[in-house]
Motif scaffolding. Structure first.
Motif, PDB file in Angstrom:
ATOM      1  N   ALA A  90      33.843  -1.201 -24.123  1.00  0.00           N
ATOM      2  CA  ALA A  90      32.734  -0.906 -23.211  1.00  0.00           C
ATOM      3  C   ALA A  90      31.726   0.040 -23.856  1.00  0.00           C
ATOM      4  O   ALA A  90      30.507  -0.122 -23.708  1.00  0.00           O
ATOM      5  N   LEU A  91      32.221   1.041 -24.587  1.00  0.00           N
ATOM      6  CA  LEU A  91      31.319   1.965 -25.263  1.00  0.00           C
ATOM      7  C   LEU A  91      30.519   1.244 -26.337  1.00  0.00           C
ATOM      8  O   LEU A  91      29.305   1.429 -26.454  1.00  0.00           O
ATOM      9  N   GLY A  92      31.200   0.421 -27.128  1.00  0.00           N
ATOM     10  CA  GLY A  92      30.496  -0.316 -28.173  1.00  0.00           C
ATOM     11  C   GLY A  92      29.423  -1.220 -27.609  1.00  0.00           C
ATOM     12  O   GLY A  92      28.310  -1.303 -28.149  1.00  0.00           O
ATOM     13  N   ALA A  93      29.733  -1.885 -26.509  1.00  0.00           N
ATOM     14  CA  ALA A  93      28.754  -2.771 -25.887  1.00  0.00           C
ATOM     15  C   ALA A  93      27.526  -1.994 -25.421  1.00  0.00           C
ATOM     16  O   ALA A  93      26.380  -2.448 -25.590  1.00  0.00           O
ATOM     17  N   ALA A  94      27.754  -0.813 -24.840  1.00  0.00           N
ATOM     18  CA  ALA A  94      26.633   0.011 -24.369  1.00  0.00           C
ATOM     19  C   ALA A  94      25.786   0.499 -25.540  1.00  0.00           C
ATOM     20  O   ALA A  94      24.548   0.522 -25.465  1.00  0.00           O
ATOM     21  N   GLN A  95      26.433   0.881 -26.624  1.00  0.00           N
ATOM     22  CA  GLN A  95      25.697   1.353 -27.806  1.00  0.00           C
ATOM     23  C   GLN A  95      24.812   0.258 -28.382  1.00  0.00           C
ATOM     24  O   GLN A  95      23.615   0.468 -28.621  1.00  0.00           O
ATOM     25  N   TYR A  96      25.402  -0.904 -28.632  1.00  0.00           N
ATOM     26  CA  TYR A  96      24.646  -1.967 -29.273  1.00  0.00           C
ATOM     27  C   TYR A  96      23.570  -2.531 -28.347  1.00  0.00           C
ATOM     28  O   TYR A  96      22.510  -2.968 -28.817  1.00  0.00           O
ATOM     29  N   ALA A  97      23.810  -2.501 -27.053  1.00  0.00           N
ATOM     30  CA  ALA A  97      22.766  -2.907 -26.122  1.00  0.00           C
ATOM     31  C   ALA A  97      21.582  -1.955 -26.197  1.00  0.00           C
ATOM     32  O   ALA A  97      20.415  -2.382 -26.179  1.00  0.00           O
ATOM     33  N   ALA A  98      21.862  -0.650 -26.295  1.00  0.00           N
ATOM     34  CA  ALA A  98      20.794   0.336 -26.425  1.00  0.00           C
ATOM     35  C   ALA A  98      19.998   0.140 -27.707  1.00  0.00           C
ATOM     36  O   ALA A  98      18.787   0.367 -27.751  1.00  0.00           O
ATOM     37  N   LEU A  99      20.690  -0.308 -28.750  1.00  0.00           N
ATOM     38  CA  LEU A  99      20.041  -0.531 -30.045  1.00  0.00           C
ATOM     39  C   LEU A  99      19.348  -1.887 -30.127  1.00  0.00           C
ATOM     40  O   LEU A  99      18.609  -2.152 -31.080  1.00  0.00           O
ATOM     41  N   GLY A 100      19.607  -2.752 -29.146  1.00  0.00           N
ATOM     42  CA  GLY A 100      19.047  -4.084 -29.184  1.00  0.00           C
ATOM     43  C   GLY A 100      19.692  -4.971 -30.229  1.00  0.00           C
ATOM     44  O   GLY A 100      19.060  -5.897 -30.751  1.00  0.00           O
ATOM     45  N   ILE A 101      20.957  -4.714 -30.542  1.00  0.00           N
ATOM     46  CA  ILE A 101      21.686  -5.489 -31.543  1.00  0.00           C
ATOM     47  C   ILE A 101      22.579  -6.494 -30.829  1.00  0.00           C
ATOM     48  O   ILE A 101      23.396  -6.128 -29.986  1.00  0.00           O
ATOM     49  N   ASP A 102      22.427  -7.764 -31.189  1.00  0.00           N
ATOM     50  CA  ASP A 102      23.224  -8.814 -30.565  1.00  0.00           C
ATOM     51  C   ASP A 102      24.690  -8.717 -30.966  1.00  0.00           C
ATOM     52  O   ASP A 102      25.027  -8.205 -32.046  1.00  0.00           O
ATOM     53  N   ARG A 103      25.529  -9.253 -30.113  1.00  0.00           N
ATOM     54  CA  ARG A 103      26.975  -9.235 -30.343  1.00  0.00           C
ATOM     55  C   ARG A 103      27.358  -9.893 -31.664  1.00  0.00           C
ATOM     56  O   ARG A 103      28.267  -9.441 -32.351  1.00  0.00           O
ATOM     57  N   ASP A 104      26.639 -10.941 -32.052  1.00  0.00           N
ATOM     58  CA  ASP A 104      26.993 -11.702 -33.244  1.00  0.00           C
ATOM     59  C   ASP A 104      26.254 -11.232 -34.497  1.00  0.00           C
ATOM     60  O   ASP A 104      26.448 -11.813 -35.572  1.00  0.00           O
ATOM     61  N   ASP A 105      25.430 -10.207 -34.372  1.00  0.00           N
ATOM     62  CA  ASP A 105      24.653  -9.730 -35.530  1.00  0.00           C
ATOM     63  C   ASP A 105      25.472  -8.711 -36.307  1.00  0.00           C
ATOM     64  O   ASP A 105      25.249  -7.499 -36.219  1.00  0.00           O
ATOM     65  N   GLU A 106      26.433  -9.205 -37.081  1.00  0.00           N
ATOM     66  CA  GLU A 106      27.343  -8.313 -37.784  1.00  0.00           C
ATOM     67  C   GLU A 106      26.636  -7.486 -38.841  1.00  0.00           C
ATOM     68  O   GLU A 106      27.015  -6.341 -39.113  1.00  0.00           O
ATOM     69  N   ALA A 107      25.595  -8.038 -39.471  1.00  0.00           N
ATOM     70  CA  ALA A 107      24.865  -7.286 -40.484  1.00  0.00           C
ATOM     71  C   ALA A 107      24.218  -6.037 -39.884  1.00  0.00           C
ATOM     72  O   ALA A 107      24.293  -4.939 -40.456  1.00  0.00           O
ATOM     73  N   ALA A 108      23.590  -6.192 -38.717  1.00  0.00           N
ATOM     74  CA  ALA A 108      22.952  -5.049 -38.060  1.00  0.00           C
ATOM     75  C   ALA A 108      23.991  -4.046 -37.577  1.00  0.00           C
ATOM     76  O   ALA A 108      23.781  -2.830 -37.653  1.00  0.00           O
ATOM     77  N   ARG A 109      25.120  -4.541 -37.085  1.00  0.00           N
ATOM     78  CA  ARG A 109      26.188  -3.652 -36.636  1.00  0.00           C
ATOM     79  C   ARG A 109      26.748  -2.842 -37.810  1.00  0.00           C
ATOM     80  O   ARG A 109      26.993  -1.643 -37.689  1.00  0.00           O
ATOM     81  N   THR A 110      26.942  -3.510 -38.939  1.00  0.00           N
ATOM     82  CA  THR A 110      27.449  -2.816 -40.120  1.00  0.00           C
ATOM     83  C   THR A 110      26.458  -1.763 -40.598  1.00  0.00           C
ATOM     84  O   THR A 110      26.842  -0.643 -40.953  1.00  0.00           O
ATOM     85  N   ALA A 111      25.176  -2.091 -40.593  1.00  0.00           N
ATOM     86  CA  ALA A 111      24.153  -1.141 -41.016  1.00  0.00           C
ATOM     87  C   ALA A 111      24.148   0.090 -40.123  1.00  0.00           C
ATOM     88  O   ALA A 111      24.013   1.223 -40.604  1.00  0.00           O
ATOM     89  N   PHE A 112      24.331  -0.119 -38.816  1.00  0.00           N
ATOM     90  CA  PHE A 112      24.374   1.023 -37.909  1.00  0.00           C
ATOM     91  C   PHE A 112      25.617   1.869 -38.159  1.00  0.00           C
ATOM     92  O   PHE A 112      25.544   3.106 -38.201  1.00  0.00           O
TER      93      PHE A 112
END
Length: 220
Positions: A90-112
């Motif tokens: 739930a925390l991860g979902a809230a963080q990535y939603a705030a960042l505008g990073i899609d669930r499947d965008d692993e490159a953006a998630r890794t960069a963050f």
């Protein structure tokens, strides 16, 4: 600032502005924090605080390092169970939603996630360690010290982000700050600075479970 305001205002900040943190302020905070609770008065917490060139040099090393094996300690128990895993999710979902990073965008998630290595742009990094001879009650003491530090930072108008993730590079960090790996265990880093109020990552609603799922009252 009241204690209530400090608790409510404290959060893990993941975007800082480039503003210097004065040594006098850090010294004042850490001097006050010495009076946090400590079982048997062992006061097991130890720390090294970096800024400027010593911090940049460490960050350069971290940028090209791979996580150590074995890990310094398990950040999350391997079989923690669905109830607790759901809270992390739930925390991860809230963080990535705030960042505008899609669930499947692993490159953006890794960069963050790699922003952990540079403290999300904070100008100061506190590195917390303790003697290996200490056991679980003393780890609790260290946690109380860290929370005290974070609340006192809020009183001074400062912000922080505790970073257990840096334990994946514990030996590298200990070597950089001149701490003996054989006798000291690295617990966490703490990025310190002033939050960027404009960044959504610092403003999303943090999921918390209701009080009645954590605490029961009897005899009242």
């Amino acid at each position: 600032m009241s204690v209530t305001d400090a608790v409510a205002g404290r959060r893990a900040i993941r975007a800082f502005v480039p503003k210097t943190v004065e040594l006098e302020v850090l010294t004042r905070v850490l001097d006050k924090a010495r009076y946090c609770p400590s079982g048997s008065n062992l006061q097991p917490w130890q720390a090294t605080v970096l800024t400027g060139e010593p911090l940049r040099a460490l960050q350069e090393k971290l940028a090209v390092a791979t996580p150590q094996e074995p890990a310094e300690y398990p950040i999350v128990p391997p079989d923690v169970g669905a109830q607790y895993t759901a809270r992390t999710v739930a925390l991860g979902a809230a963080q990535y939603a705030a960042l505008g990073i899609d669930r499947d965008d692993e490159a953006a998630r890794t960069a963050f996630r790699r922003q952990n290595l540079v403290g999300f742009g904070a100008p100061v990094l506190l590195l917390c360690h303790l003697p290996r001879i200490m056991d679980r009650p003393q780890w609790s003491d260290v946690g109380m010290w860290l929370q005290t530090v974070m609340l006192l930072l809020r009183e001074e108008g400062l912000d922080s982000c505790p970073q257990e993730s840096l334990s994946s590079h514990a030996r590298l960090i200990k070597e950089h700050i001149g701490v003996d790996d054989a006798t000291q265990i690295f617990f966490c880093g703490m990025a310190i600075g002033y939050r960027d109020e404009s960044r959504p990552i610092n403003n999303f609603e943090r999921p918390r479970i209701p009080l009645d799922q954590q605490v029961s009252f009897r005899g009242f």
